[in-house]
Motif scaffolding. Structure first.
Motif, PDB file in Angstrom:
ATOM      1  N   TYR A  10       8.227   2.299   0.411  1.00 22.08           N
ATOM      2  CA  TYR A  10       8.416   1.579   1.857  1.00 22.08           C
ATOM      3  C   TYR A  10       8.334  -0.033   1.688  1.00 22.08           C
ATOM      4  CZ  TYR A  10       6.657   0.305   6.281  1.00 22.08           C
ATOM      5  OH  TYR A  10       6.530  -0.286   7.613  1.00 22.08           O
ATOM      6  N   GLY A  11       7.351  -0.280   0.671  1.00 22.13           N
ATOM      7  CA  GLY A  11       7.379  -1.625   0.451  1.00 22.13           C
ATOM      8  C   GLY A  11       5.767  -2.166   1.048  1.00 22.13           C
ATOM      9  N   ALA A  12       4.931  -1.362   1.909  1.00 22.37           N
ATOM     10  CA  ALA A  12       3.828  -1.864   2.179  1.00 22.37           C
ATOM     11  C   ALA A  12       2.802  -0.756   2.354  1.00 22.37           C
ATOM     12  CB  ALA A  12       3.856  -2.462   3.488  1.00 22.37           C
ATOM     13  N   ARG A  40      -1.295   1.072   6.847  1.00 24.82           N
ATOM     14  CA  ARG A  40      -1.500   0.370   7.822  1.00 24.82           C
ATOM     15  C   ARG A  40      -0.508  -0.411   8.360  1.00 24.82           C
ATOM     16  NH1 ARG A  40      -5.953  -4.692   7.705  1.00 24.82           N
ATOM     17  NH2 ARG A  40      -4.768  -5.016   5.998  1.00 24.82           N
ATOM     18  N   HIS A  41       0.460  -0.818   7.647  1.00 28.10           N
ATOM     19  CA  HIS A  41       1.477  -1.819   8.159  1.00 28.10           C
ATOM     20  C   HIS A  41       2.533  -0.676   8.571  1.00 28.10           C
ATOM     21  CE1 HIS A  41       5.546  -3.795   7.277  1.00 28.10           C
ATOM     22  NE2 HIS A  41       4.693  -4.824   7.207  1.00 28.10           N
ATOM     23  N   VAL A  83       0.895   0.124  12.354  1.00 22.96           N
ATOM     24  CA  VAL A  83       1.280  -0.763  13.434  1.00 22.96           C
ATOM     25  C   VAL A  83       2.459  -1.326  13.629  1.00 22.96           C
ATOM     26  CG1 VAL A  83      -1.237  -1.580  13.285  1.00 22.96           C
ATOM     27  CG2 VAL A  83       0.622  -2.639  11.794  1.00 22.96           C
ATOM     28  N   VAL A  84       3.439  -1.336  12.604  1.00 31.95           N
ATOM     29  CA  VAL A  84       4.806  -1.841  13.011  1.00 31.95           C
ATOM     30  C   VAL A  84       5.486  -0.515  13.874  1.00 31.95           C
ATOM     31  CG1 VAL A  84       6.916  -2.138  11.549  1.00 31.95           C
ATOM     32  CG2 VAL A  84       4.773  -3.457  10.834  1.00 31.95           C
ATOM     33  N   GLY A 116      11.498  -2.722  -2.555  1.00 32.08           N
ATOM     34  CA  GLY A 116      11.325  -1.320  -2.123  1.00 32.08           C
ATOM     35  C   GLY A 116      12.243  -0.450  -2.430  1.00 32.08           C
ATOM     36  N   SER A 154      12.465  -5.034   1.660  1.00 29.09           N
ATOM     37  CA  SER A 154      11.755  -3.697   1.468  1.00 29.09           C
ATOM     38  C   SER A 154      12.329  -2.935   2.780  1.00 29.09           C
ATOM     39  CB  SER A 154      10.502  -3.311   1.084  1.00 29.09           C
ATOM     40  OG  SER A 154       9.753  -4.277   1.780  1.00 29.09           O
ATOM     41  N   ALA A 175       9.766  -2.127   4.906  1.00 24.53           N
ATOM     42  CA  ALA A 175       8.595  -2.644   5.532  1.00 24.53           C
ATOM     43  C   ALA A 175       8.918  -4.240   6.003  1.00 24.53           C
ATOM     44  CB  ALA A 175       7.484  -2.821   4.379  1.00 24.53           C
ATOM     45  N   THR A 217       9.643  -6.602  14.394  1.00 21.25           N
ATOM     46  CA  THR A 217       8.415  -6.763  15.042  1.00 21.25           C
ATOM     47  C   THR A 217       8.386  -8.119  15.529  1.00 21.25           C
ATOM     48  OG1 THR A 217       6.963  -6.919  13.484  1.00 21.25           O
ATOM     49  CG2 THR A 217       7.129  -4.777  14.384  1.00 21.25           C
ATOM     50  N   ALA A 233       0.515  -5.787  16.251  1.00 23.86           N
ATOM     51  CA  ALA A 233       0.669  -5.621  14.973  1.00 23.86           C
ATOM     52  C   ALA A 233       0.647  -6.678  14.053  1.00 23.86           C
ATOM     53  CB  ALA A 233       2.287  -5.073  15.121  1.00 23.86           C
ATOM     54  N   LEU A 291      -1.699  -7.426  10.801  1.00 25.35           N
ATOM     55  CA  LEU A 291      -1.311  -7.637   9.508  1.00 25.35           C
ATOM     56  C   LEU A 291      -1.334  -8.981   8.933  1.00 25.35           C
ATOM     57  CD1 LEU A 291       2.368  -6.013   9.953  1.00 25.35           C
ATOM     58  CD2 LEU A 291       0.428  -4.995   8.876  1.00 25.35           C
TER      59      LEU A 291
END
Lengths: 174, 457
Positions: free
Chosen positions: A12-14, A17-18, A21-22, B24, B150, B152, B159, B205, B209
C-alpha cells in the motif's frame, strides 16, 4: 502484526494509521456526496467545490506569482537591501488585493437586492472605501520608505564622518 | 532573473528524492510513472524560486491553523445546535449520521450565541491569510512528478483535494453569505453544513498524518532566532523529504520574519475590519467593508436590521390598530391588542441580538415576559412555543422556542426598544427577544404564539 504492517507498507505504501484516517475521510466525503446526490443543486455544489481549488491553484496563485515576478524584474533590489523598494510595494499591493478578495461581493455590488432586503441599505459605499484604503496603504508605505531612506542617508553620512565605518549598525547607534 | 544561489547550503543537482524506494505495489507501474517525466515538469521544478519555502514556514502557518480551525469548526457546529435541530428548525433538517447530540440551547449567558457566532465568522475571516500563506508554502507539491508512488499517496492526494477544496468552499460560501451575495445558486445552509463535514474529515486525516512532521519542523529552527534573522542572513532550509524546499532557490527578498509578519499583518488587518460588526458604539464603523459596519440612522431604533418590513411583505394596515396577538393554550385562545399588552406587567432587559452572519448588537428591550403570556394562555409550564409572524413567506416566518427559552425571566415579547416603540423594520408592533437565541428566531411582527402542553406532540 508487524509482518502484516510490513506487508501493508510494501504493498500500500504506508502504515495502518494512514489507511484508517485516509479511508475514513474519503468515506465521509463519499457519504456526503451520496446524501446530496438527490438535490437539484448537487452539480453546482460540486462545481463550486472543485472550482474553488482550480480558482486558487490554477488562477489566483499563477496570477499573483506572475505579478510578483514582473515586479521583481522591474525593481531589482538595489545595493541597499535593507530598505527594499520591492517590499514597500508588495505589502500594500497584497493588503489591497486581500481586501478585494474577501470583500469583493460588496465592492463589486454583487447581490444588490438581497443586500437591500436584508439590511435596508445599498452597496454603494464599499468601492470607494476600498479605494481609499488602498490609497492609504500605498501612501503610508511610501512614507515609511521615504523616512527609512532619509534616516539611512543621515546615518550613513554620520558613520562616514566618524571614520568611514561600514554602515549597518544603525540600531545599536540609535 | 537568474542569479547566483546564496551559499553552499543548497543542493546543486537534482538529487534523487529521499524516499525514492518507497514505491508501493505494483512496483513496476509506480517506477515507470516515476521515470516517464512529461515535458515541462523539470522546468517547472526548477522554476520555484522562493528560498523561504520549507518545512519550518509551512509548520508555522500550519500550527496557527491547527489551533484556529478547530475553534471555527466547534463554534460552527454550536451555531447549528443553537438553531434547535430538535424542533426541525436547524438547516439542513435531515443530516442522517451527521446529527449532533441534541440538547436544549441554554439562555445563559445571554451573550452565548453572540460569542459562538461572532467567533465563527470573525476567526473564519481572519484565518484567510494564514490559509493562503499555507497554500503558497506547499503549492510546488501540486506539480511534483511523480504525483504518487503508491496507492497510499494517491489516496492521500485525494484527501488533500477534499482538504483544500473543503476549506476554500467553506470560505467562499461563508464570505458570500455574510455579504448577502448568493451567487452560488444552491442552499447555503446545506452546502456549508455538509461542506464543513467534508472538510472536518480531511482535516482530521491531515493532522493525524502530518502532526509529527509539524513538530519536527518547528523544532528544526528556534522560533525566536528565526524572527531575529534579517533578509541578508536568510537561507533556504536543507532539502526535505516532502520536497517543499526549492531545488534551485533564488536569493531571499524577504526574511522568514517578514513572511510570518506579512501573514500576521494581513490577519490583523482583516480582524480590524471585521470585529466592528460585533461591537456597539463608534467602533462599529471600523467594519468598513462589511454590511454591519454601516450607519443605521439616528435614534433609539438605529441599529442593524436583518430583514426589512418591506422585504418581509408586512403591510402597514396589518400592524396598525387592527393588529391582534393570538395566544393559544391547551384549552383556550386569548386575543390581545397592543394597549392590552402594554397594560400588562412590563419588563426591561438589556440583551444582545446576534445573527448567523456574525454581527451582533446589545439593546435595551421592554415588553411582556413570555412566561406571563404562557400563564395567560393557561400553560404555565409549556413543552414548547411556536411563534408565528405576520410574514407570509420566508424561512424564518415562524420559530419554535424550547421551555427554557419561554421561561427565562428575560425572555420577552418586546414592544419597545431603548425607551421608544419598535420601528417597523425592528418588528412593530411586537417581536420576540430571548437571551442567547439566534437573531432569526427572535420573530418579528408576531401574530400568534402557540404554547404546547407537555405530552402534546
Amino acid at each position: 502484526m508487524t509482518e502484516l504492517t510490513a506487508r501493508l507498507r510494501a504493498g500500500y505504501g504506508a502504515g495502518p494509521r494512514h489507511v484508517i484516517v485516509v479511508t475514513a475521510a474519503i468515506v465521509l466525503a463519499g457519504w456526503v456526496a451520496l446524501r446530496l446526490a438527490g438535490e437539484a443543486t448537487t452539480g453546482r455544489m460540486l462545481l463550486w467545490f472543485l472550482g474553488a481549488v482550480i480558482a486558487h491553484d490554477l488562477v489566483l496563485f499563477p496570477a499573483y506569482a506572475t505579478a510578483d515576478r514582473v515586479l521583481r524584474a522591474v525593481i531589482r533590489p538595489g545595493p541597499d537591501r535593507r530598505v527594499a523598494l520591492l517590499n514597500h510595494l508588495r505589502a500594500p499591493a497584497l493588503a489591497s488585493a486581500l481586501l478585494f478578495l474577501v470583500f469583493a461581493p460588496g465592492i463589486l455590488r454583487l447581490g444588490e437586492t438581497t443586500h437591500l432586503a436584508a439590511t435596508g441599505q445599498n452597496q454603494h459605499p464599499y468601492l470607494s472605501r476600498w479605494l481609499l484604503l488602498t490609497a492609504a496603504f500605498f501612501l503610508s508605505s511610501a512614507l515609511t520608505y521615504a523616512l527609512r531612506a532619509a534616516w539611512r542617508r543621515l546615518t550613513t553620512r554620520r558613520v562616514r564622518g566618524n571614520g568611514g565605518q561600514a554602515p549597518g549598525k544603525r540600531s545599536e547607534r540609535a | 532573473m537568474s542569479r547566483s544561489r546564496p551559499g553552499p547550503s543548497t543542493d546543486p543537482t537534482g538529487a534523487p528524492p529521499a524516499n525514492a524506494d518507497d514505491h508501493g505495489a505494483p512496483r513496476r507501474f509506480w517506477r515507470a510513472l516515476d521515470r516517464h517525466r512529461p515535458p515541462g515538469v523539470d522546468t517547472l521544478d526548477r522554476s520555484w524560486r522562493s528560498p523561504l519555502r520549507g518545512p519550518w514556514l509551512t509548520a508555522v502557518y500550519g500550527s496557527v491553523l491547527l489551533v484556529g480551525l478547530p475553534l471555527v469548526i466547534i463554534t460552527g457546529l454550536l451555531d447549528y445546535a443553537a438553531y434547535g435541530p430538535r424542533f426541525g428548525q436547524a438547516f439542513p433538517h435531515d443530516v442522517g449520521w451527521l446529527r449532533l447530540p441534541t440538547f436544549d440551547w441554554p439562555t445563559r449567558p445571554s451573550w452565548l450565541f453572540r460569542v459562538t457566532q461572532g467567533l465563527h465568522v470573525t476567526l473564519g475571516i481572519v484565518l484567510i491569510p494564514v490559509v493562503l500563506g499555507k497554500l503558497w508554502s506547499v503549492i510546488p507539491k501540486l506539480f511534483n512528478w511523480p504525483p504518487a508512488r503508491s496507492l497510499a499517496q494517491v489516496l492521500e492526494r485525494l484527501t488533500l483535494l477534499l482538504l483544500v477544496g473543503g476549506i476554500l468552499f467553506q470560505i467562499a460560501t461563508g464570505l458570500l453569505n455574510i455579504q448577502y451575495a448568493y451567487l452560488f445558486g444552491f442552499d447555503f445552509y446545506t452546502a456549508h453544513y455538509f461542506g464543513g463535514w467534508v472538510f472536518i474529515g480531511a482535516f482530521v486525516a491531515h493532522v493525524v498524518l502530518k502532526l509529527p512532521r509539524l513538530v519536527t519542523a518547528l523544532r528544526s529552527r528556534p522560533f525566536g532566532a528565526e524572527l531575529r534573522t534579517p533578509v541578508a542572513a536568510t537561507h533556504p532550509e536543507p532539502p526535505d523529504p516532502d520536497d517543499l524546499v526549492a531545488a534551485r532557490p533564488g536569493p531571499a527578498t524577504v526574511s522568514r520574519r517578514g513572511a510570518v509578519g506579512l501573514v500576521g499583518g494581513a490577519t490583523l488587518l482583516l480582524a480590524a475590519l471585521t470585529v466592528g460588526q460585533t461591537l456597539d458604539g463608534p467602533l462599529r464603523h471600523t467594519a468598513l467593508l462589511l454590511p454591519r459596519g454601516r450607519d443605521n440612522g439616528p435614534g433609539p431604533n438605529g441599529f442593524p436590521v436583518n430583514r426589512t418590513v418591506a422585504a418581509a411583505g408586512v403591510r402597514p394596515e396589518e400592524t396598525g390598530s387592527g393588529w391582534r396577538l393570538t395566544l393559544r393554550g391547551a384549552d383556550r385562545t386569548v386575543t390581545l391588542d397592543r394597549p392590552g399588552l402594554l397594560a400588562m406587567a412590563q419588563h426591561t432587559a438589556a440583551l444582545p441580538i446576534a445573527c448567523v452572519e456574525g454581527w451582533s448588537t446589545r439593546q435595551t428591550w421592554t415588553g411582556v415576559r413570555l412566561r406571563d403570556l404562557a400563564a395567560l394562555a393557561g400553560v404555565a409550564d409549556p413543552a414548547s412555543a411556536r411563534v408565528s409572524s405576520l410574514e407570509k413567506a420566508g424561512l424564518f416566518r415562524e420559530a419554535v422556542l424550547a421551555p427554557n427559552q419561554v421561561l427565562d425571566p428575560d425572555s420577552l415579547l418586546a414592544l419597545r426598544v431603548n425607551g421608544v416603540d419598535l420601528s417597523p423594520d425592528h418588528g412593530f408592533p411586537a417581536r420576540v427577544i430571548v437571551p442567547a437565541l439566534p437573531g432569526v428566531h427572535c420573530t418579528k411582527w408576531v401574530a400568534e404564539i402557540d404554547f404546547r402542553v407537555r405530552g402534546d406532540d
